[in-house]
Write an enzyme that holds these catalytic residues in place. Structure first.
Site, PDB file in Angstrom:
ATOM      1  N   GLU A  30       0.751  -0.924  -0.229  1.00 28.44           N
ATOM      2  CA  GLU A  30      -0.205   0.041  -0.067  1.00 28.44           C
ATOM      3  C   GLU A  30       0.966   0.972  -0.060  1.00 28.44           C
ATOM      4  OE1 GLU A  30      -2.839  -0.379   3.143  1.00 28.44           O
ATOM      5  OE2 GLU A  30      -3.671  -1.996   2.510  1.00 28.44           O
ATOM      6  N   HIS A  70      -7.838   1.698   1.796  1.00 28.79           N
ATOM      7  CA  HIS A  70      -7.883   0.976   3.141  1.00 28.79           C
ATOM      8  C   HIS A  70      -8.596   1.950   4.015  1.00 28.79           C
ATOM      9  CE1 HIS A  70      -5.034  -1.072   6.417  1.00 28.79           C
ATOM     10  NE2 HIS A  70      -6.304  -0.686   6.712  1.00 28.79           N
TER      11      HIS A  70
HETATM   12  P1  NAD Z   1      -9.877 -10.792  15.662  1.00 26.64           P
HETATM   13  O1  NAD Z   1      -8.644 -11.202  16.291  1.00 26.64           O
HETATM   14  O2  NAD Z   1     -11.085 -10.344  16.607  1.00 26.64           O
HETATM   15  O3  NAD Z   1     -10.557 -11.915  14.755  1.00 26.64           O
HETATM   16  C1  NAD Z   1      -9.699 -12.640  14.053  1.00 26.64           C
HETATM   17  C2  NAD Z   1     -10.303 -14.025  13.576  1.00 26.64           C
HETATM   18  O4  NAD Z   1      -9.492 -14.746  12.665  1.00 26.64           O
HETATM   19  C3  NAD Z   1     -10.159 -14.950  14.956  1.00 26.64           C
HETATM   20  O5  NAD Z   1     -11.462 -15.097  15.429  1.00 26.64           O
HETATM   21  C4  NAD Z   1      -9.169 -16.102  14.645  1.00 26.64           C
HETATM   22  O6  NAD Z   1      -9.854 -17.286  15.272  1.00 26.64           O
HETATM   23  C5  NAD Z   1      -9.464 -16.188  13.057  1.00 26.64           C
HETATM   24  N1  NAD Z   1      -8.283 -16.774  12.546  1.00 26.64           N
HETATM   25  C6  NAD Z   1      -7.245 -16.793  12.651  1.00 26.64           C
HETATM   26  N2  NAD Z   1      -6.547 -17.637  11.911  1.00 26.64           N
HETATM   27  C7  NAD Z   1      -7.591 -18.158  10.838  1.00 26.64           C
HETATM   28  C8  NAD Z   1      -7.625 -18.989   9.870  1.00 26.64           C
HETATM   29  N3  NAD Z   1      -6.501 -19.618   9.385  1.00 26.64           N
HETATM   30  N4  NAD Z   1      -8.560 -19.373   9.266  1.00 26.64           N
HETATM   31  C9  NAD Z   1     -10.003 -18.638   9.791  1.00 26.64           C
HETATM   32  N5  NAD Z   1      -9.887 -17.834  10.807  1.00 26.64           N
HETATM   33  C10 NAD Z   1      -8.962 -17.685  11.403  1.00 26.64           C
HETATM   34  O7  NAD Z   1      -9.507  -9.662  14.752  1.00 26.64           O
HETATM   35  P2  NAD Z   1     -10.727  -8.378  14.203  1.00 26.64           P
HETATM   36  O8  NAD Z   1     -10.557  -7.129  14.954  1.00 26.64           O
HETATM   37  O9  NAD Z   1     -11.984  -8.842  13.765  1.00 26.64           O
HETATM   38  O10 NAD Z   1      -9.970  -8.057  12.727  1.00 26.64           O
HETATM   39  C11 NAD Z   1      -9.916  -8.903  11.659  1.00 26.64           C
HETATM   40  C12 NAD Z   1      -9.002  -8.518  10.670  1.00 26.64           C
HETATM   41  O11 NAD Z   1      -9.535  -7.162  10.132  1.00 26.64           O
HETATM   42  C13 NAD Z   1      -7.399  -8.416  11.064  1.00 26.64           C
HETATM   43  O12 NAD Z   1      -6.680  -8.626   9.889  1.00 26.64           O
HETATM   44  C14 NAD Z   1      -7.475  -6.805  11.168  1.00 26.64           C
HETATM   45  O13 NAD Z   1      -6.074  -6.044  11.133  1.00 26.64           O
HETATM   46  C15 NAD Z   1      -8.223  -6.182  10.243  1.00 26.64           C
HETATM   47  N6  NAD Z   1      -8.796  -4.750  10.184  1.00 26.64           N
HETATM   48  C16 NAD Z   1      -8.794  -4.161   9.177  1.00 26.64           C
HETATM   49  C17 NAD Z   1      -9.424  -2.878   9.106  1.00 26.64           C
HETATM   50  C18 NAD Z   1      -9.345  -1.941   7.926  1.00 26.64           C
HETATM   51  O14 NAD Z   1      -9.343  -0.795   7.773  1.00 26.64           O
HETATM   52  N7  NAD Z   1      -9.607  -2.814   6.420  1.00 26.64           N
HETATM   53  C19 NAD Z   1      -9.804  -2.275  10.355  1.00 26.64           C
HETATM   54  C20 NAD Z   1      -9.820  -2.986  11.323  1.00 26.64           C
HETATM   55  C21 NAD Z   1      -9.310  -4.600  11.588  1.00 26.64           C
HETATM   56  C1  MLT Z   2      -6.689  -1.541  11.571  1.00 27.01           C
HETATM   57  O1  MLT Z   2      -5.828  -2.706  11.818  1.00 27.01           O
HETATM   58  O2  MLT Z   2      -7.061  -1.051  12.713  1.00 27.01           O
HETATM   59  C2  MLT Z   2      -6.933  -0.964  10.295  1.00 27.01           C
HETATM   60  O3  MLT Z   2      -6.291  -1.403   9.463  1.00 27.01           O
HETATM   61  C3  MLT Z   2      -7.372   0.406  10.294  1.00 27.01           C
HETATM   62  C4  MLT Z   2      -6.341   1.395  10.077  1.00 27.01           C
HETATM   63  O4  MLT Z   2      -5.020   1.519  10.562  1.00 27.01           O
HETATM   64  O5  MLT Z   2      -6.544   2.683   9.182  1.00 27.01           O
END
Ligand code: NAD
Ligand code: MLT
Length: 527
Positions: A261, A279
């Site tokens: 990114e 993102h």
């Molecule tokens: P979380 O830890 O609550 O949930 C992650 C889940 O993935 C867990 O339940 C875990 O058991 C499961 N997992 C791990 N390995 C696995 C596998 N091999 N197969 C299936 N499931 C598996 O995390 P969250 O807060 O729900 O965040 C999820 C994702 O979203 C993370 O990668 C986080 O960085 C990302 N995120 C992205 C943004 C964004 O801006 N796009 C924002 C927040 C979080």
């Molecule tokens: C996160 O992991 O919280 C997300 O990717 C959100 C961000 O940093 O913008």
């Protein structure tokens, strides 16, 4: 006076938390190169980042006064955790603040993709009226496969269910029993691929999830499947996705995140059937305020010597007690990690017995550290000493703890029995001297090894030649053995071996090892 560096934009309300603290001075310095940052980081006690700053080992090395890094958001994959931990720098995140925003965004991306809204808008802005070109598809009664049922995955599944979608979900670390009341159908990963009309991924990016959806998995999917990634770039292999979108096997993709990114030279951006944004999962006013305020409060508390919240690499403990507990915390976290790598199936029960000198401590942080180690394999970086027990409870783990001050052979012994659906493993460990962590018993066999680096665990029959055969196969494949520990219960009976190796053992070599006669089970374990 504590100095806090802020290298990504933080909401004004977050800044206000710092401003009312007379002992804290903030400097907002955005857009610097790593070299420029390296030259200045040495003078700060705290560092606030979002996803725009990458905190490398090199920068951590230069940050001589740094005590705490606060990530306003969930993922700490932009921080070298090992380097920070080695330096004793607390790394904290704000795991809950953007769950709702990211879940709503996932639904928005799902709908935009299904109805081709960005493409249709672009066409209209070019003064075209192409109504039939932008015929989409309904979500109602379609099957949505959710991979990863953590905070965001669960929230997305609930919202999509409200839209009339049939939800099937896969998460190897969540007990299917837990979801009985939620009406999600828990299925295997292959079922997700075979049965879904739409698939959305919500796992952390780990060694295990990188390329979780690749060419082989896409080939198993229905023709015309649509994919969403609002988690981390790389969970869906971008080259395989590009090919499948080009051939029409995958009808559409909605991407919030990318392997690199910004993804300016990413060929996916050239495809008409890709909906993509920069993102934006957490990019709402509410989420930005949530994470900024919470991260600022957490940093103030940590620097002023109060409690440590949402640390991903340290327990929240009084520094003096922490110093004494450190080797035991290390031991139990390693025992936990070992157990999670040995378990064949969902963990149900964890029994921990503390005996001898260790029983004089408050054992609760130790049990937290153990649970954190057990959860570390499958969870994102948000598992920490504060929430490990909560997550374990959510997952339905039954945890029991016994404490006794007598012990036979060691001054302290910690024995951990973990029962999963397919079996039970028992590990016991101790600390020699002040820091030497050892596993002294494994499934009833006496052992004496340090859980570190790369190891092969082998369960076999006690017969001549097996260990030699294993050594030959490893040697032929250029895997160097650094140490070997063999234990057995009786001559000719069940035996185990732990082999330290210098490098990762490829799956092909593990398969060859599994083919050796009288080896019952074999696993590559990484500490
Ligand atoms: P979380 O830890 O609550 O949930 C992650 C889940 O993935 C867990 O339940 C875990 O058991 C499961 N997992 C791990 N390995 C696995 C596998 N091999 N197969 C299936 N499931 C598996 O995390 P969250 O807060 O729900 O965040 C999820 C994702 O979203 C993370 O990668 C986080 O960085 C990302 N995120 C992205 C943004 C964004 O801006 N796009 C924002 C927040 C979080
Ligand atoms: C996160 O992991 O919280 C997300 O990717 C959100 C961000 O940093 O913008």
């Amino acid at each position: 006076m504590f100095k806090v560096l802020i290298t990504d934009k933080l909401s004004d309300l977050g800044m206000a938390v710092f401003k009312k603290e007379s002992e804290i001075q903030t400097e907002e310095i955005i857009g610097k190169t790593p070299e420029e940052l390296k030259a200045i980081v040495g003078k700060y006690d705290g560092w606030v980042i979002r996803s725009g700053t990458t905190v490398t080992a090199d920068l951590i090395e230069a940050a001589k006064n740094l005590k705490v890094i606060g990530r306003a958001g969930v993922g700490v994959d932009n921080v070298d955790l090992e380097a920070a931990t080695k330096r004793g720098i607390i790394v904290m995140n704000t795991p809950d603040g953007n769950t709702i925003s990211t879940s709503e965004h996932t639904i928005a991306m799902l709908m935009a993709m299904a109805r081709k809204i960005p493409q249709a808008q672009q066409s209209l802005k070019e003064k075209k009226w192409e109504r039939s070109k932008f015929t989409g598809c309904e979500l109602n009664e379609k099957t949505l496969g959710v991979v990863g049922l953590g905070r965001i995955g669960t929230n997305v599944a609930r919202k999509a269910k409200g839209l009339g979608m049939r939800i099937i979900a896969y998460d190897p670390y969540v007990d299917p029993e837990k979801n009985k009341g939620h009406e999600f159908e828990i299925v295997t990963l292959d079922d997700i691929f075979k049965r879904s009309d739409f698939i959305t991924v919500h796992t952390p990016l780990t060694k295990e999830t990188k390329g979780l959806i690749s060419a082989k998995q896409i080939a198993m999917m229905k023709d015309g499947v649509r994919l969403v990634n609002c988690a981390r770039g790389g969970i869906i292999d971008e080259i395989a996705l590009f090919d499948a979108l080009k051939s029409g096997k995958v009808a559409g993709a909605a991407l919030d995140v990318f392997e690199k990114e910004p993804p300016f030279d990413n060929p996916l951006l050239t495809l008409d059937n890709v909906v993509c944004v920069p993102h934006l999962g957490a990019a709402t006013q509410e989420a930005q305020v949530n994470v900024a305020v919470v991260v600022a409060e957490q940093i103030v508390e940590a620097l002023k010597g109060g409690r440590v919240r949402n640390a991903v690499n340290m327990p929240s403990l009084d520094p003096k007690v922490l110093e004494e507990l450190k080797p035991y915390l290390n031991l139990v976290e390693k025992i936990g990690s070992f157990h999670s790598q040995l378990a064949e199936s969902f963990i149900k029960k964890i029994e921990v017995e503390y005996s001898g000198e260790v029983s004089k401590f408050d054992t609760r942080p130790l049990t937290l550290s153990l649970v954190k180690g057990i959860l570390s394999k499958g969870m994102s970086e948000s598992v920490n000493y504060v929430n490990a027990l909560f997550i374990a409870k959510e997952r339905g783990y039954e945890i029991s703890e016994t404490v006794s001050n007598s012990v036979a052979d060691y001054s302290s012994l910690i024995k951990v029995t973990v029962k999963n659906e397919k079996g039970t493993h028992i590990l016991a460990g101790t600390v020699f001297g002040k820091t030497e962590v050892r596993i002294v018993s494994l499934d009833g066999n006496n052992t004496d090894f340090t859980p570190e680096g790369n190891m092969i665990w082998m369960a076999h029959e006690d017969r001549p030649g097996i260990v030699g055969h294993l050594g030959t196969v490893l040697g032929n494949n250029h895997v160097n053995i650094a140490g070997l520990y063999v234990g057995r219960q009786a001559v000719g009976g069940k035996a185990i071996a732990m082999v330290n190796v210098d490098n990762d053992v490829p799956e092909k070599v593990m398969a060859e090892l599994r083919g050796i006669a009288h080896i019952q089970d074999l696993k590559f374990i990484k500490f």
